[in-house]
Structure formats: structure tokens, C-alpha cells
Design a protein around this motif. Structure first.
Motif, PDB file in Angstrom:
ATOM      1  N   VAL A 284       0.844  -1.200   0.000  1.00 32.40           N
ATOM      2  CA  VAL A 284       0.000   0.000   0.000  1.00 32.40           C
ATOM      3  C   VAL A 284       0.875   1.245   0.000  1.00 32.40           C
ATOM      4  O   VAL A 284       0.597   2.210  -0.724  1.00 32.40           O
TER       5      VAL A 284
ATOM      6  N   LEU B 297      -7.757   2.088   1.458  1.00 30.98           N
ATOM      7  CA  LEU B 297      -6.422   1.567   1.742  1.00 30.98           C
ATOM      8  C   LEU B 297      -5.625   2.558   2.576  1.00 30.98           C
ATOM      9  O   LEU B 297      -4.752   2.157   3.344  1.00 30.98           O
TER      10      LEU B 297
ATOM     11  N   ASN C  12      -1.712   4.100   6.626  1.00 33.33           N
ATOM     12  CA  ASN C  12      -1.976   2.869   5.890  1.00 33.33           C
ATOM     13  C   ASN C  12      -2.999   2.094   6.712  1.00 33.33           C
ATOM     14  O   ASN C  12      -2.705   1.630   7.804  1.00 33.33           O
TER      15      ASN C  12
END
Length: 146
Positions: free
Chosen positions: A52, A107, A132
Motif C-alpha cells: 500500500v 487503503l 496505511n
């Protein structure tokens, strides 16, 4: 009983080593390269970065439409042709556009997005602080645009 002859014949080329079991406790292969956002250099060949975090970094460092793999990924900062009073808000909206798919898929959570435009007109930069949401970590990233 008939003898078994390996495909390569009875020679050193016909021998094999048994498959060795790999312990699941060994570290997994990393999924994303750890690339420095400022220089574009690979930081390490031994450790990677969270996928991510890599997506965020690519979204603000790769120009959208510069290749077959990035038609919908990346930024459009190069569309800014001059620096004036509206440039910071334009750069901010372009940065939000670059990160929009990551925000929509939940995300990341954008905590801070600061934009600066150089009064001389040569360079601007974005400063990004985000969380994140998959790993629970917080990262900051500063990227020059221009």
C-alpha cells in the motif's frame, strides 16, 4: 526387477537432489520494491516496503499515461504550465486525484496534504502524511513536482 535409467542416462547429469522442505518460519519474499521517492533509487535489495505504501509512492511519482501499465495510475502534475496564485490549489486537486483510488478503496486515510509552489515558477512540492489502513502505520512523504 527392471533397472530404472534416468532420462539423462547413467551419468552425473542423470542424478538429482531430493526436494528440501522450506520452513514456513522463514521470512517471506517482499512484495514491493523500496524506492526512494526523491531520487528514484532502490533503497534495499534485501527488504521491501508495504504494497500500500508502494502504491501511494507510485501514485505521486509516476506520471499518468506515460506507459501501457499506468493509464489510470499516477499524477498529472505536468499539466500545470505556469505558477501563479491558483497553482497551490491546482496541485492539491491533482494530488487528491492521484490518490483518489486508494482513498475510495479505503487503503489509506489522508491526514495531511500540504502543497507549496515556488514563487520563481520552477518547482513545486507536495507534502503528504497518511495512514496505511491495512498495516496501521503512518507515513510522511515529500515529493518535488515540476
Amino acid at each position: 526387477m527392471t533397472p530404472v535409467i534416468p532420462p539423462a542416462g547413467v551419468s552425473a547429469a542423470g542424478t538429482w537432489a531430493p526436494v528440501v522442505f522450506v520452513s514456513p518460519g522463514s521470512p517471506p519474499a517482499y512484495l514491493a520494491d523500496w524506492i526512494d521517492a526523491q531520487t528514484g533509487d532502490l533503497e534495499s535489495i534485501l527488504t521491501g516496503i508495504d504494497p500500500v505504501d508502494s502504491m501511494v509512492q507510485l501514485a505521486v511519482t509516476i506520471e499518468r499515461g506515460t506507459g501501457a501499465a499506468v493509464t489510470d495510475v499516477g499524477h498529472r502534475f505536468r499539466t500545470v504550465k505556469k505558477v501563479d496564485d491558483s497553482t497551490p490549489s491546482l496541485l492539491r486537486s491533482l494530488a487528491e486525484e492521484a490518490l483518489s483510488s486508494l482513498l475510495q478503496r479505503k487503503l489509506i486515510r489522508l491526514e495531511r496534504l500540504d502543497v507549496e509552489a515556488d514563487p520563481d515558477g520552477d518547482l513545486g512540492a507536495i507534502f503528504l502524511a497518511y495512514s496505511n489502513l491495512l498495516s496501521g502505520t503512518r507515513r510522511e512523504l515529500r515529493v518535488a513536482v515540476g
